[in-house]
Enzyme design. Structure first.
Site, PDB file in Angstrom:
ATOM      1  N   ASP A  43       0.799  -1.161  -0.005  1.00  0.00           N
ATOM      2  CA  ASP A  43      -0.013  -0.012   0.106  1.00  0.00           C
ATOM      3  C   ASP A  43       0.856   1.295  -0.092  1.00  0.00           C
ATOM      4  OD1 ASP A  43      -2.891   1.187   0.381  1.00  0.00           O
ATOM      5  OD2 ASP A  43      -1.461   2.246   1.917  1.00  0.00           O
ATOM      6  N   TYR A  48       3.061   9.766  -0.348  1.00  0.00           N
ATOM      7  CA  TYR A  48       3.997   9.095   0.333  1.00  0.00           C
ATOM      8  C   TYR A  48       5.466   9.288  -0.237  1.00  0.00           C
ATOM      9  CZ  TYR A  48       0.133   6.416   2.509  1.00  0.00           C
ATOM     10  OH  TYR A  48      -0.910   6.071   3.067  1.00  0.00           O
ATOM     11  N   LYS A  73      -2.745   5.565  -4.312  1.00  0.00           N
ATOM     12  CA  LYS A  73      -3.996   6.631  -3.952  1.00  0.00           C
ATOM     13  C   LYS A  73      -3.734   7.913  -4.460  1.00  0.00           C
ATOM     14  CE  LYS A  73      -3.790   4.623   0.640  1.00  0.00           C
ATOM     15  NZ  LYS A  73      -2.453   4.673   0.984  1.00  0.00           N
ATOM     16  N   HIS A 106      -7.802   9.189  -2.275  1.00  0.00           N
ATOM     17  CA  HIS A 106      -7.162   9.319  -1.031  1.00  0.00           C
ATOM     18  C   HIS A 106      -8.097  10.174  -0.093  1.00  0.00           C
ATOM     19  CE1 HIS A 106      -2.807   9.465   1.002  1.00  0.00           C
ATOM     20  NE2 HIS A 106      -3.848   8.966   1.852  1.00  0.00           N
ATOM     21  N   LEU A 185      -2.695  -0.328  14.126  1.00  0.00           N
ATOM     22  CA  LEU A 185      -2.311  -0.546  15.488  1.00  0.00           C
ATOM     23  C   LEU A 185      -2.188   0.855  16.153  1.00  0.00           C
ATOM     24  CD1 LEU A 185       0.781  -2.345  14.505  1.00  0.00           C
ATOM     25  CD2 LEU A 185      -1.355  -3.244  15.292  1.00  0.00           C
ATOM     26  N   ILE A 225      -3.178  -3.481   6.804  1.00  0.00           N
ATOM     27  CA  ILE A 225      -1.987  -3.094   6.123  1.00  0.00           C
ATOM     28  C   ILE A 225      -1.243  -2.366   7.295  1.00  0.00           C
ATOM     29  CG2 ILE A 225      -2.610  -3.125   3.925  1.00  0.00           C
ATOM     30  CD1 ILE A 225      -3.178   0.261   4.341  1.00  0.00           C
ATOM     31  N   SER A 228       5.559  -0.804   8.942  1.00  0.00           N
ATOM     32  CA  SER A 228       6.581  -1.159   9.459  1.00  0.00           C
ATOM     33  C   SER A 228       7.786  -1.344   8.502  1.00  0.00           C
ATOM     34  CB  SER A 228       6.558  -2.370  10.368  1.00  0.00           C
ATOM     35  OG  SER A 228       7.675  -2.797  10.981  1.00  0.00           O
ATOM     36  N   SER A 236       6.685 -10.966  12.147  1.00  0.00           N
ATOM     37  CA  SER A 236       5.566 -11.276  13.335  1.00  0.00           C
ATOM     38  C   SER A 236       4.130 -11.184  12.801  1.00  0.00           C
ATOM     39  CB  SER A 236       6.019 -10.860  14.523  1.00  0.00           C
ATOM     40  OG  SER A 236       5.726  -9.529  14.596  1.00  0.00           O
ATOM     41  N   ASN A 237       3.993  -9.866  12.095  1.00  0.00           N
ATOM     42  CA  ASN A 237       2.888  -9.229  11.554  1.00  0.00           C
ATOM     43  C   ASN A 237       2.158 -10.197  10.503  1.00  0.00           C
ATOM     44  OD1 ASN A 237       3.135  -7.130  13.173  1.00  0.00           O
ATOM     45  ND2 ASN A 237       3.463  -5.639  11.709  1.00  0.00           N
TER      46      ASN A 237
HETATM   47  N1  LIG Z   1      -5.648   6.214   3.540  1.00  0.00           N
HETATM   48  C1  LIG Z   1      -5.132   7.088   4.601  1.00  0.00           C
HETATM   49  O1  LIG Z   1      -5.316   8.279   4.586  1.00  0.00           O
HETATM   50  C2  LIG Z   1      -3.813   6.498   5.365  1.00  0.00           C
HETATM   51  C3  LIG Z   1      -3.578   7.057   6.511  1.00  0.00           C
HETATM   52  C4  LIG Z   1      -2.570   6.461   7.223  1.00  0.00           C
HETATM   53  C5  LIG Z   1      -1.812   5.244   6.906  1.00  0.00           C
HETATM   54  N2  LIG Z   1      -2.380   4.595   5.868  1.00  0.00           N
HETATM   55  C6  LIG Z   1      -1.921   3.233   5.242  1.00  0.00           C
HETATM   56  O2  LIG Z   1      -2.058   2.525   6.344  1.00  0.00           O
HETATM   57  C7  LIG Z   1      -0.684   1.892   6.898  1.00  0.00           C
HETATM   58  C8  LIG Z   1      -0.633   1.654   8.264  1.00  0.00           C
HETATM   59  O3  LIG Z   1      -0.808   2.729   9.231  1.00  0.00           O
HETATM   60  P1  LIG Z   1       0.517   3.219  10.002  1.00  0.00           P
HETATM   61  O4  LIG Z   1       1.758   2.636   9.372  1.00  0.00           O
HETATM   62  O5  LIG Z   1       0.528   4.901   9.684  1.00  0.00           O
HETATM   63  O6  LIG Z   1       0.115   2.876  11.469  1.00  0.00           O
HETATM   64  P2  LIG Z   1       0.205   1.405  11.996  1.00  0.00           P
HETATM   65  O7  LIG Z   1       0.063   0.300  11.150  1.00  0.00           O
HETATM   66  O8  LIG Z   1      -1.188   1.347  13.026  1.00  0.00           O
HETATM   67  O9  LIG Z   1       1.288   1.444  13.013  1.00  0.00           O
HETATM   68  C9  LIG Z   1       2.624   1.603  12.692  1.00  0.00           C
HETATM   69  C10 LIG Z   1       3.386   1.637  13.890  1.00  0.00           C
HETATM   70  O10 LIG Z   1       3.392   0.450  14.388  1.00  0.00           O
HETATM   71  C11 LIG Z   1       4.688  -0.184  14.770  1.00  0.00           C
HETATM   72  N3  LIG Z   1       4.650  -1.562  14.524  1.00  0.00           N
HETATM   73  C12 LIG Z   1       4.264  -2.296  13.538  1.00  0.00           C
HETATM   74  N4  LIG Z   1       4.293  -3.693  13.783  1.00  0.00           N
HETATM   75  C13 LIG Z   1       4.704  -3.487  15.132  1.00  0.00           C
HETATM   76  C14 LIG Z   1       4.835  -4.927  15.921  1.00  0.00           C
HETATM   77  N5  LIG Z   1       4.732  -5.958  15.374  1.00  0.00           N
HETATM   78  N6  LIG Z   1       5.119  -4.487  17.167  1.00  0.00           N
HETATM   79  C15 LIG Z   1       5.562  -3.133  17.644  1.00  0.00           C
HETATM   80  N7  LIG Z   1       5.050  -2.155  16.889  1.00  0.00           N
HETATM   81  C16 LIG Z   1       4.683  -2.340  15.588  1.00  0.00           C
HETATM   82  C17 LIG Z   1       5.558   0.674  13.687  1.00  0.00           C
HETATM   83  O11 LIG Z   1       6.721   0.555  14.175  1.00  0.00           O
HETATM   84  P3  LIG Z   1       7.906  -0.012  13.545  1.00  0.00           P
HETATM   85  O12 LIG Z   1       8.519   0.460  12.108  1.00  0.00           O
HETATM   86  O13 LIG Z   1       9.222   0.133  14.495  1.00  0.00           O
HETATM   87  O14 LIG Z   1       7.619  -1.512  13.344  1.00  0.00           O
HETATM   88  C18 LIG Z   1       5.019   1.794  13.351  1.00  0.00           C
HETATM   89  O15 LIG Z   1       5.425   2.868  14.551  1.00  0.00           O
HETATM   90  C19 LIG Z   1       0.297   2.953   6.393  1.00  0.00           C
HETATM   91  O16 LIG Z   1       1.417   2.333   6.187  1.00  0.00           O
HETATM   92  C20 LIG Z   1      -0.479   3.366   4.933  1.00  0.00           C
HETATM   93  O17 LIG Z   1      -0.216   2.641   4.017  1.00  0.00           O
HETATM   94  C21 LIG Z   1      -3.503   5.134   4.986  1.00  0.00           C
END
Ligand SMILES: NC(=O)c1ccc[n+]([C@@H]2O[C@H](COP(=O)([O-])OP(=O)(O)OC[C@H]3O[C@@H](n4cnc5c(N)ncnc54)[C@H](OP(=O)(O)O)[C@@H]3O)[C@@H](O)[C@H]2O)c1
Length: 286
Positions: A43, A48, A73, A106, A185, A225, A228, A236-237
């Site tokens: 994704d 980005y 997006k 988006h 998360l 999605i 990390s 692990s995810n």
């Molecule tokens: N459509 C939208 O407007 C929108 C907005 C935001 C995000 N997104 C999409 O959604 C995806 C996910 O959102 P996000 O990355 O912002 O937030 P998230 O997945 O909720 O959280 C990511 C955070 O969690 C940590 N993490 C991941 N796996 C972990 C684990 N097994 N144990 C402990 N910590 C863990 C990561 O750190 P580490 O790197 O240290 O693992 C990072 O700091 C984005 O990457 C993007 O593709 C879309």
């Protein structure tokens, strides 16, 4: 990898890797590891600024293009029929591919109906397989779906145990639209990850609290999605498909909903900020 069948008949993996705010230099190693572990869904987004690196990583993986489910997006400053048509061609070029598996709008700002028409045409032209939306509220979703000829296959929304979006999810079910969770998360929120319930269920299944949360997402009929770049986390995810929460455990997590989002800009401010974010995506890839 388990998949959902989308409302257009296409299959989408239930789990992918998110690349929000991942600099281009880190995209290659993260995706190489993810592909090795078994991820086949990626994704990204125009904003980005890492699409070129994503395209290169897919090429370098040696995987056949059809084995990778690629989502990106379009930003709202490119909304409108003509601007969107141009933006789609530029996006394909940056990603070095001749089709996208899923193209999302988006944000809900600008001429999103014009954008949707261009996206529908891109489907007919074979440039895009499935189309969907992100971050639309009920009112704008009602407007878009009342004019659309292709209903959104996917709706990407902020969603986690503290913010479960039940009303919107129920509304989307009538179109067969699958919900995809961003911030699954809570952006790694410490309070969410330390909830005693996830530790309890983790002990029961020999899983981490994060794996329990991610399992809840897919078992609640959502695509997930997690973002990390940490190799151990990426691995692990991925380990979500060898255990199952009971209906009672799913209910206990459902009861954690507290309408608390982590992305919390008032809509008027969001519109002003997002509509002024004009970027030259071709030049500004990081
Ligand atoms: N459509 C939208 O407007 C929108 C907005 C935001 C995000 N997104 C999409 O959604 C995806 C996910 O959102 P996000 O990355 O912002 O937030 P998230 O997945 O909720 O959280 C990511 C955070 O969690 C940590 N993490 C991941 N796996 C972990 C684990 N097994 N144990 C402990 N910590 C863990 C990561 O750190 P580490 O790197 O240290 O693992 C990072 O700091 C984005 O990457 C993007 O593709 C879309």
């Amino acid at each position: 990898m388990e998949t959902f069948t989308l409302n257009d008949g296409r299959e989408m993996p239930k789990l992918g890797i998110g690349l929000n705010q991942v600099p281009s230099a880190d995209v290659g190693p993260a995706l190489a590891h993810a592909f090795e572990v078994g991820y086949r869904s990626v994704d990204t987004a125009n904003t980005y600024l890492n699409e070129r690196a994503v395209g290169q990583a897919i090429r370098h993986s040696g995987l056949p293009r059809e084995d990778v489910f690629l989502t990106t997006k379009l930003w709202s400053t490119d909304s409108g029929y003509t601007k969107t048509s141009t933006a789609i061609d530029r996006t394909l070029k940056r990603l070095d591919t001749d089709y996208l598996d899923l193209l999302l709008l988006h944000q809900q700002y600008g001429d999103y109906n014009g954008a949707w028409r261009a996206m529908q045409e891109a489907v007919a032209a074979g440039k895009v397989r499935s189309i969907g939306i992100s971050n639309f509220n009920l009112r704008r979703l009602t407007d878009l779906t009342s004019r659309a000829t292709i209903m959104p296959a996917v709706a990407q929304l902020e969603r986690h145990p503290y913010f479960q979006q039940r009303e919107l999810k129920a509304f989307l079910e009538r179109f067969g639209t699958v919900v995809e969770s961003w911030f699954p998360l809570g952006r790694g929120d410490k309070e969410l990850l330390a909830e005693p319930l996830f530790a309890e269920l983790g002990r029961k299944y020999g899983k981490s609290p994060v794996q329990v949360i991610l399992r809840w997402h897919v078992q609640d009929d959502g695509i997930v999605i997690p973002g990390s770049t940490n190799p151990a986390h990426i691995r692990s995810n991925f380990e979500l498909f060898d255990f199952e929460l009971t209906p009672e455990e799913m209910d206990r997590i459902a009861a954690m909903d507290r309408n608390r989002r982590f992305h919390n800009l008032p809509e008027f401010l969001e519109r002003i900020i997002f509509q002024s974010m004009r970027m030259d995506y071709d030049k500004r890839q990081r």
